[in-house]
Design a protein around this motif. Sequence first.
Motif, PDB file in Angstrom:
ATOM      1  N   TRP A  10       0.850  -1.194   0.000  1.00 55.82           N
ATOM      2  CA  TRP A  10       0.000   0.000   0.000  1.00 55.82           C
ATOM      3  C   TRP A  10       0.880   1.236   0.000  1.00 55.82           C
ATOM      4  N   ARG A  11       0.578   2.151  -0.841  1.00 58.88           N
ATOM      5  CA  ARG A  11       1.300   3.427  -0.830  1.00 58.88           C
ATOM      6  C   ARG A  11       0.389   4.484  -0.189  1.00 58.88           C
ATOM      7  N   LEU A  12       0.881   5.067   0.899  1.00 60.61           N
ATOM      8  CA  LEU A  12       0.143   6.140   1.568  1.00 60.61           C
ATOM      9  C   LEU A  12       0.522   7.446   0.866  1.00 60.61           C
ATOM     10  N   LEU A  13      -0.446   8.100   0.280  1.00 58.30           N
ATOM     11  CA  LEU A  13      -0.162   9.264  -0.565  1.00 58.30           C
ATOM     12  C   LEU A  13      -0.381  10.575   0.199  1.00 58.30           C
ATOM     13  N   PRO A  14       0.510  11.551  -0.018  1.00 54.35           N
ATOM     14  CA  PRO A  14       0.359  12.841   0.670  1.00 54.35           C
ATOM     15  C   PRO A  14      -0.975  13.516   0.380  1.00 54.35           C
ATOM     16  N   VAL A 153      -7.282  12.986  12.435  1.00 61.02           N
ATOM     17  CA  VAL A 153      -6.175  13.950  12.417  1.00 61.02           C
ATOM     18  C   VAL A 153      -5.320  13.689  13.651  1.00 61.02           C
ATOM     19  N   HIS A 154      -4.049  14.074  13.532  1.00 58.01           N
ATOM     20  CA  HIS A 154      -3.121  13.969  14.662  1.00 58.01           C
ATOM     21  C   HIS A 154      -2.771  15.374  15.104  1.00 58.01           C
ATOM     22  N   LYS A 155      -2.771  15.591  16.409  1.00 59.49           N
ATOM     23  CA  LYS A 155      -2.510  16.936  16.938  1.00 59.49           C
ATOM     24  C   LYS A 155      -1.060  17.048  17.417  1.00 59.49           C
ATOM     25  N   PHE A 168      -3.228   8.758   8.468  1.00 55.36           N
ATOM     26  CA  PHE A 168      -3.628   7.367   8.265  1.00 55.36           C
ATOM     27  C   PHE A 168      -3.416   6.645   9.602  1.00 55.36           C
ATOM     28  N   VAL A 169      -4.268   5.694   9.898  1.00 56.41           N
ATOM     29  CA  VAL A 169      -4.125   4.875  11.098  1.00 56.41           C
ATOM     30  C   VAL A 169      -4.025   3.427  10.631  1.00 56.41           C
ATOM     31  N   VAL A 170      -2.943   2.757  11.026  1.00 54.56           N
ATOM     32  CA  VAL A 170      -2.735   1.393  10.544  1.00 54.56           C
ATOM     33  C   VAL A 170      -2.567   0.452  11.730  1.00 54.56           C
ATOM     34  N   GLY A 171      -3.529  -0.439  11.882  1.00 51.26           N
ATOM     35  CA  GLY A 171      -3.462  -1.471  12.907  1.00 51.26           C
ATOM     36  C   GLY A 171      -3.610  -2.829  12.261  1.00 51.26           C
ATOM     37  N   GLU A 172      -3.640  -3.862  13.095  1.00 52.32           N
ATOM     38  CA  GLU A 172      -3.781  -5.206  12.524  1.00 52.32           C
ATOM     39  C   GLU A 172      -5.100  -5.376  11.796  1.00 52.32           C
ATOM     40  N   ARG A 173      -6.152  -4.797  12.368  1.00 54.18           N
ATOM     41  CA  ARG A 173      -7.501  -5.048  11.869  1.00 54.18           C
ATOM     42  C   ARG A 173      -8.055  -3.936  10.994  1.00 54.18           C
ATOM     43  N   ARG A 174      -7.429  -2.766  11.029  1.00 53.60           N
ATOM     44  CA  ARG A 174      -8.003  -1.670  10.239  1.00 53.60           C
ATOM     45  C   ARG A 174      -6.921  -0.780   9.648  1.00 53.60           C
ATOM     46  N   ARG A 192      -5.232   2.930  18.892  1.00 51.38           N
ATOM     47  CA  ARG A 192      -5.426   1.750  19.737  1.00 51.38           C
ATOM     48  C   ARG A 192      -4.088   1.048  19.886  1.00 51.38           C
ATOM     49  N   ARG A 193      -4.082   0.038  20.728  1.00 47.76           N
ATOM     50  CA  ARG A 193      -2.879  -0.749  20.969  1.00 47.76           C
ATOM     51  C   ARG A 193      -2.251  -1.209  19.647  1.00 47.76           C
ATOM     52  N   ARG A 194      -0.986  -0.944  19.516  1.00 46.26           N
ATOM     53  CA  ARG A 194      -0.159  -1.349  18.369  1.00 46.26           C
ATOM     54  C   ARG A 194      -0.550  -0.683  17.046  1.00 46.26           C
ATOM     55  N   GLU A 195      -1.342   0.345  17.111  1.00 49.21           N
ATOM     56  CA  GLU A 195      -1.653   1.041  15.861  1.00 49.21           C
ATOM     57  C   GLU A 195      -0.585   2.098  15.571  1.00 49.21           C
ATOM     58  N   ARG A 196      -0.325   2.284  14.285  1.00 49.87           N
ATOM     59  CA  ARG A 196       0.666   3.262  13.844  1.00 49.87           C
ATOM     60  C   ARG A 196      -0.055   4.437  13.172  1.00 49.87           C
ATOM     61  N   ILE A 197       0.527   5.615  13.364  1.00 48.88           N
ATOM     62  CA  ILE A 197      -0.058   6.841  12.803  1.00 48.88           C
ATOM     63  C   ILE A 197       0.913   7.418  11.777  1.00 48.88           C
ATOM     64  N   PHE A 198       0.387   7.733  10.618  1.00 52.74           N
ATOM     65  CA  PHE A 198       1.183   8.354   9.553  1.00 52.74           C
ATOM     66  C   PHE A 198       0.497   9.655   9.164  1.00 52.74           C
ATOM     67  N   VAL A 199       1.176  10.780   9.335  1.00 49.97           N
ATOM     68  CA  VAL A 199       0.541  12.061   9.007  1.00 49.97           C
ATOM     69  C   VAL A 199       0.957  12.511   7.609  1.00 49.97           C
ATOM     70  N   SER A 200       0.070  13.292   7.010  1.00 54.46           N
ATOM     71  CA  SER A 200       0.379  13.924   5.720  1.00 54.46           C
ATOM     72  C   SER A 200       0.445  15.430   5.928  1.00 54.46           C
ATOM     73  N   ASN A 201       1.489  16.044   5.380  1.00 47.54           N
ATOM     74  CA  ASN A 201       1.552  17.517   5.410  1.00 47.54           C
ATOM     75  C   ASN A 201       1.279  18.081   4.021  1.00 47.54           C
ATOM     76  N   GLY A 202       0.753  17.248   3.138  1.00 40.99           N
ATOM     77  CA  GLY A 202       0.447  17.683   1.779  1.00 40.99           C
ATOM     78  C   GLY A 202       1.602  17.458   0.814  1.00 40.99           C
ATOM     79  N   GLN A 203       2.809  17.367   1.347  1.00 40.47           N
ATOM     80  CA  GLN A 203       4.006  17.141   0.527  1.00 40.47           C
ATOM     81  C   GLN A 203       4.537  15.729   0.691  1.00 40.47           C
ATOM     82  N   GLY A 204       4.391  15.200   1.874  1.00 42.67           N
ATOM     83  CA  GLY A 204       4.913  13.876   2.171  1.00 42.67           C
ATOM     84  C   GLY A 204       4.109  13.232   3.296  1.00 42.67           C
TER      85      GLY A 204
END
Length: 214
Positions: A10-14, A153-155, A168-174, A192-204
């Motif tokens: 999966w490519r997470l796009l800005p 959104v991430h603050k 983007f929020v990436v966990g085992e189930r979602r 949630r537990r073991r979920e990863r957060i990927f933010v976009s600033n519009g460029q990356g």
Amino acid sequence: MDLTWNAQTWRLLPDRALFWQERKTLILSDLHLGKAQEFQTLGIPVPSSIHYEDLTRLEALLKMHTPRRIFILGDFVHSNRFEHPELASAFRDLHGDRQWILALGNHDHRGKEKLQAWGFDQIVTEVREDGLVFCHDEAQSDQPSVNGHVHPVHKFGRGRERLRLPCFVVGERRLLLPSFGAFTGGFEIRPRRRERIFVSNGQGVVEIPHSATD
Ligand SMILES: [Fe+2]
């Protein structure tokens, strides 16, 4: 930012969309087209151009990634109270030789028949493929799912120094998508537990360190 999730790439796009490499499928959610016009009827001067700018970003993604299919995971329109013939025409112009599938969101259901005018090849509740469910709300899912609905959104920082970025929020189930539309608001997500957060600033797209908790 490329990611392996449930044995797929999966490519997470800005631009707040996702590209499923193996299936050459572009996935996005929550455009809320027509929301500006709804606000205008209440006397709030939100420019209609905001939605055309979203469509321009979408057009650029089509050119860059040449998907065979596009999944839109709901809340395509903000409401079906009004017709939006000019927006619909601009959207249909993007169609080309590819398949457009809309999985309905809670905002789309009011007046579903009007959505036929936008030129989708299929309007469904969900798509199931490769052991995954693609739908608006994760509550609909009994398998690992790709969803919208939350507008995560991430603050960063606080007070006047506060910055909120779509994520983007990436966990085992979602795998949760940020909202694609620029005029959609956002919900500050707590991973949630073991979920990863990927933010976009519009460029990356960058991962927030230690967002995954054990
Ligand atoms: Fe939404």
